[in-house]
Enzyme design. Structure first.
Site, PDB file in Angstrom:
ATOM      1  N   SER A   1       0.705  -1.243   0.048  1.00  0.00           N
ATOM      2  CA  SER A   1       0.098  -0.047  -0.185  1.00  0.00           C
ATOM      3  C   SER A   1       0.862   1.132  -0.042  1.00  0.00           C
ATOM      4  CB  SER A   1      -0.993   0.064   1.391  1.00  0.00           C
ATOM      5  OG  SER A   1      -1.455   1.263   1.406  1.00  0.00           O
TER       6      SER A   1
ATOM      7  N   TYR B   1      -2.500  -1.083  10.343  1.00  0.00           N
ATOM      8  CA  TYR B   1      -2.462  -1.352   8.745  1.00  0.00           C
ATOM      9  C   TYR B   1      -1.191  -0.760   8.268  1.00  0.00           C
ATOM     10  CZ  TYR B   1      -3.688  -0.666   3.793  1.00  0.00           C
ATOM     11  OH  TYR B   1      -3.662  -0.821   2.629  1.00  0.00           O
TER      12      TYR B   1
END
Length: 280
Positions: free
Chosen positions: A143, A156
């Protein structure tokens, strides 16, 4: 890896989002598919769709947090096709909230999927792919959070930065033994997926955190809703595979932020958070 027709691709998290975009793209390239997802119903729908278009597909309901499930997936792939040429570790989830308020169970949940899911995939597939001694490629989907930190995104961000580090380590290791396997790490910007809703069963508790988290999730949902279509993301990823690029970015306009962070590290300046918004 330049040629994809009749090669075998394994994609985790293949029933939705980026994984679905990749599965469809693999099929258009003429690849034979082994698709994995924990949502059996959605996975069946994707399998039926691709088979109707003529693709050869094996579907295996898979919880990537379970190492035995990845062994089962690898067994199914090699039983069906006798080889794996492209492994895409894509499955991922997102939760947000204050780092000190998220209980250890939430941290473990996201790390088990986002990080250990990749570890399990490598453990189950890489030895067999090396034994094939044929050109192949491993793609780990991280990401933009793999390179940039943000408030309320602790679990995350930690998981995705670990995926980046793991993939870079893998790259060095495979090069050190002259393996025919290449590696890429994908750091997508906003892609139109449902990942923002993946952690709704694990709500934040404190009032302050809920209010801050509500604003963040609203921002994320808007950005994701207006994000790049998964089909375009898949096209970019395959372009990177063809070029044997290690770093694959979907949104070049984040590179200034990556550079600013690197400059801050080199210059030993304190980090300053800015909202990262794509110009697309």
């Amino acid at each position: 890896m330049q040629l994809f027709a009749n090669k075998v691709a394994v994609v985790t998290g293949a029933a939705s989002g980026i994984g679905l975009g990749l599965a469809r793209h693999c099929a258009r390239e003429g690849m034979q598919l082994v698709l994995a997802d924990r949502n059996a119903e959605q996975l069946l729908g994707v399998t039926d769709e691709l088979r109707a278009d003529g693709a050869k597909v094996v579907a295996v309901t898979t919880d990537v947090s379970d190492p035995r499930a990845l062994d089962t997936l690898a067994d199914a792939a090699y039983k069906a096709f006798g080889q794996v040429d492209l492994l895409i570790n894509n499955a991922g989830v997102l939760i947000s909230g204050l780092s000190w308020e998220r209980p250890p169970e939430d941290w473990q949940w996201i790390l088990n999927i986002n990080l250990m899911g990749v570890v399990h995939g490598l453990h189950s597939f890489v030895p067999r792919m090396l034994e094939q001694d044929t050109p192949g490629h491993i793609v780990n989907v991280a990401s933009l959070a793999g390179l940039l930190a943000a408030p309320l995104m602790g679990p995350y961000t930690v998981s995705k930065q670990a995926v980046v580090a793991l993939t870079e380590t893998l790259h060095y290791e495979l090069a050190s033994i002259d393996a025919k396997l290449k590696t890429s790490v994908v750091c997508p910007g906003p892609i139109s997926t449902g990942i923002a809703n993946s952690g709704t069963s694990r709500p934040v508790t404190s009032t302050v955190a809920r209010e801050a988290n509500s604003e963040l999730m609203s921002f994320l949902e808007t950005g994701i809703e207006e994000g790049m279509p998964p089909a375009e993301c898949a096209r970019i990823i395959f372009e990177g595979i063809r070029k044997e690029q290690f770093w694959i970015f979907t949104h070049d306009d984040f590179k200034d932020s990556y550079k600013a962070r690197a400059d801050s590290v080199i210059e030993s300046t304190n980090p300053e958070y800015q909202i990262y918004v794509t110009q697309e």
